[in-house]
Design a protein around this motif. Structure first.
Motif, mmCIF file in Angstrom:
data_model
loop_
_atom_site.group_PDB
_atom_site.id
_atom_site.type_symbol
_atom_site.label_atom_id
_atom_site.label_comp_id
_atom_site.label_asym_id
_atom_site.label_seq_id
_atom_site.Cartn_x
_atom_site.Cartn_y
_atom_site.Cartn_z
ATOM 1 N N GLY A 31 -2.364 3.293 -5.510
ATOM 2 C CA GLY A 31 -2.539 3.226 -4.136
ATOM 3 C C GLY A 31 -2.319 1.801 -3.432
ATOM 4 N N GLN A 32 -2.583 0.861 -4.077
ATOM 5 C CA GLN A 32 -2.136 -0.530 -3.593
ATOM 6 C C GLN A 32 -1.916 -1.619 -4.600
ATOM 7 N N THR A 33 -1.263 -2.414 -4.370
ATOM 8 C CA THR A 33 -0.940 -3.672 -5.439
ATOM 9 C C THR A 33 -0.653 -4.890 -4.495
ATOM 10 N N ALA A 34 -0.690 -6.029 -5.398
ATOM 11 C CA ALA A 34 -0.435 -7.195 -4.762
ATOM 12 C C ALA A 34 1.043 -7.217 -4.338
ATOM 13 N N TRP A 36 13.059 4.114 -1.210
ATOM 14 C CA TRP A 36 12.357 4.891 -2.098
ATOM 15 C C TRP A 36 12.671 4.289 -3.803
ATOM 16 N N GLN A 37 13.777 3.675 -3.897
ATOM 17 C CA GLN A 37 13.907 3.181 -5.239
ATOM 18 C C GLN A 37 12.955 2.264 -5.230
ATOM 19 N N GLN A 38 12.466 1.269 -4.236
ATOM 20 C CA GLN A 38 11.549 0.110 -4.525
ATOM 21 C C GLN A 38 10.180 0.751 -4.701
ATOM 22 N N ILE A 39 9.802 1.710 -3.879
ATOM 23 C CA ILE A 39 8.542 2.374 -4.204
ATOM 24 C C ILE A 39 8.545 3.244 -5.450
ATOM 25 N N GLN A 43 -5.975 11.222 -3.459
ATOM 26 C CA GLN A 43 -4.574 11.996 -3.475
ATOM 27 C C GLN A 43 -3.878 12.043 -2.172
ATOM 28 N N ASN A 44 -4.525 11.132 -1.050
ATOM 29 C CA ASN A 44 -3.829 11.145 0.207
ATOM 30 C C ASN A 44 -2.665 10.467 0.241
ATOM 31 N N PRO A 45 -2.386 9.235 -0.411
ATOM 32 C CA PRO A 45 -1.167 8.471 -0.328
ATOM 33 C C PRO A 45 -0.050 9.353 -1.088
ATOM 34 N N LEU A 46 -0.408 10.034 -2.057
ATOM 35 C CA LEU A 46 0.418 10.983 -2.848
ATOM 36 C C LEU A 46 0.847 12.005 -1.933
ATOM 37 N N MET A 47 0.010 12.629 -1.195
ATOM 38 C CA MET A 47 0.556 14.063 -0.258
ATOM 39 C C MET A 47 1.692 13.354 0.954
ATOM 40 N N HIS A 48 1.422 12.212 1.250
ATOM 41 C CA HIS A 48 2.344 11.626 2.289
ATOM 42 C C HIS A 48 3.469 11.138 1.624
ATOM 43 N N LEU A 49 3.515 10.669 0.250
ATOM 44 C CA LEU A 49 4.473 10.296 -0.232
ATOM 45 C C LEU A 49 5.570 11.563 -0.534
ATOM 46 N N PHE A 50 5.085 12.544 -0.955
ATOM 47 C CA PHE A 50 5.771 13.912 -1.133
ATOM 48 C C PHE A 50 6.232 14.183 0.042
ATOM 49 N N ARG A 99 0.757 -1.216 -0.032
ATOM 50 C CA ARG A 99 -0.016 0.073 0.112
ATOM 51 C C ARG A 99 0.985 1.364 0.029
ATOM 52 N N CYS A 100 0.649 2.237 -0.856
ATOM 53 C CA CYS A 100 1.459 3.171 -0.972
ATOM 54 C C CYS A 100 1.528 4.133 0.168
ATOM 55 N N TYR A 101 0.273 4.232 0.781
ATOM 56 C CA TYR A 101 0.104 5.000 2.334
ATOM 57 C C TYR A 101 1.348 4.600 3.159
#
Length: 411
Positions: A184-187, A168-171, A200-207, A137-139
């Protein structure tokens, strides 16, 4: 309060007469001693006493009286947030108990949450460390990266720098979305499922995590990545308005088109507008993009016009494209509102922002800080009753650290 009255109050607050406010600089000054004491004694001391477990994971789920609740599964977001909290505790106090808890938490993150086969981090573990959800999960990845970046910054240890850069490289390799932004989420193996609604929420926290990583490492590739993500949100997701303000809706379809109605799931989160506003200011300060600060001011304008309570202070929860707003005031929205006001007022010197900071801080002090048990209440309990829960300290610490940075008490 009706819309016309709210607009009138905003006009009066930002009028030339208000700009000539005769209050002295000292009266508008941040009380850095209070923010430090509130962060360490009121908030972090009970978390240090109750949260760290011997293996490096953290108890998270407590009642207001700090009695642990039955559900103590471990989630990567909260592991990351608690590592950050312990880093802040050490930074403010130099008490090595905080540092030890942060380091053990980081080791647990790398040894138990990290996926040794596909990279990235598992989502949920049992209290014994068994994988209960291997979703990516991106979040949660954002907060794993955020915590590793802060460990790298506070220790200046190459081990943590490398761990953060590798995360970060893996993300970037596993979660980047061909449609823009990040999935937002993958297997477990980072294979995407059917595209659905996007947030947008996971993008904000990734930023936010990218900015922390840039601050810790100065890495040029991370700076470029933060610029790309910030620009994607600004150019693709943000909606401008004729008055010059702007907002970032919360939910989108698979093509990143904002959901159009409340019934369809569309809304704008006021707390997140405040968060984006201070993150974009920080982005400019870190030399990611000079125009990000001006965009942050547009988001702040929207949040103050549509979501700020000019009578009692503080931020409401949500506004909708086609329905009345949800005026509930949660704990984290008040922390982010206060933080954004500190950041913007410090950058601009605008008296009306300092006024709102003082007003909202009084709301926090009077109604959210739990003077009986320590920690914070989860909402305005005197008005609506209180859930029996201790909110974890990430948002509150961000507010306190923003104040201490603005006052020159921390870097």
């Amino acid at each position: 309060m009706n819309r016309l009255r709210r607009q009138l109050l905003l006009v009066l607050a930002s009028s030339p007469l208000a700009a000539c406010d005769s209050r002295s600089k000292t009266e508008r000054q941040i009380d850095s001693a209070w923010h430090r004491q509130a962060a360490l004694e009121s908030l972090l001391a009970p978390w240090l006493a109750h949260a760290p477990r011997p293996d490096g994971s953290f108890h998270i789920n407590f009642g207001r009286d700090w009695q642990p609740k039955a559900d103590q599964n471990l989630e990567v977001t909260l592991q990351g947030r608690m590592i950050y909290a312990m880093v802040v505790g050490y930074e403010l106090s130099q008490d090595r108990r905080f540092l030890q808890a942060a380091l053990k938490g980081g080791e647990y993150l790398l040894q138990r949450f990290a996926d040794p086969v596909h990279g990235g981090f598992f989502l949920v573990l049992s209290p014994e460390g068994k994988v209960l959800s291997d979703a990516k999960r991106c979040y949660g990845h954002a907060f794993a990266l955020f915590s590793l970046a802060h460990l790298a910054r506070i220790t200046q240890d190459a081990k943590w720098r490398q761990a953060a850069l590798q995360a970060w490289q893996q993300i970037e390799a596993g979660l980047a979305d061909p449609a823009g932004g990040f999935r937002g989420q993958t297997a477990r193996n980072f294979m995407p499922g059917q595209p659905g609604a996007r947030s947008q929420n996971p993008l904000m926290h990734l930023f936010e995590a990218q900015l922390a990583l840039l601050d810790a490492t100065g890495d040029a590739a991370v700076r470029q990545a933060a610029r790309r993500l910030g620009d994607f949100v600004i150019n693709r997701l943000m909606q401008g308005r004729p008055d010059g303000s702007a907002y970032i809706p919360e939910w989108y379809d698979a093509q990143w088109q904002a959901l159009p109605t409340k019934q369809a799931g569309g809304y704008t989160d006021i707390g997140h507008q405040f968060e984006w506003s201070h993150l974009l200011l920080r982005s400019t300060a870190l030399d990611v993009a000079p125009l990000h600060a001006a965009v942050g001011d547009r988001l702040l304008q929207f949040a103050l016009l549509e979501g700020y309570d000019e009578i009692d202070g503080g931020a409401i929860n949500q506004v909708y494209p086609d329905a009345p707003p949800w005026k509930h005031k949660g704990w984290w929205q008040q922390a982010e509102c206060t933080r954004a006001l500190i950041a913007a007022a410090s950058a601009s010197g605008r008296n009306e922002l300092w006024r709102r900071y003082e007003q909202t801080l009084a709301l926090v002090q009077n109604e959210l800080i739990d003077k009986e048990h320590g920690g914070w209440r989860p909402g305005l309990c005197r008005r609506s009753g209180c859930d029996n829960v201790q909110p974890e300290p990430y948002h509150m610490l961000g507010m306190h650290m923003e104040a201490l940075r603005a006052a020159g008490s921390v870097v």
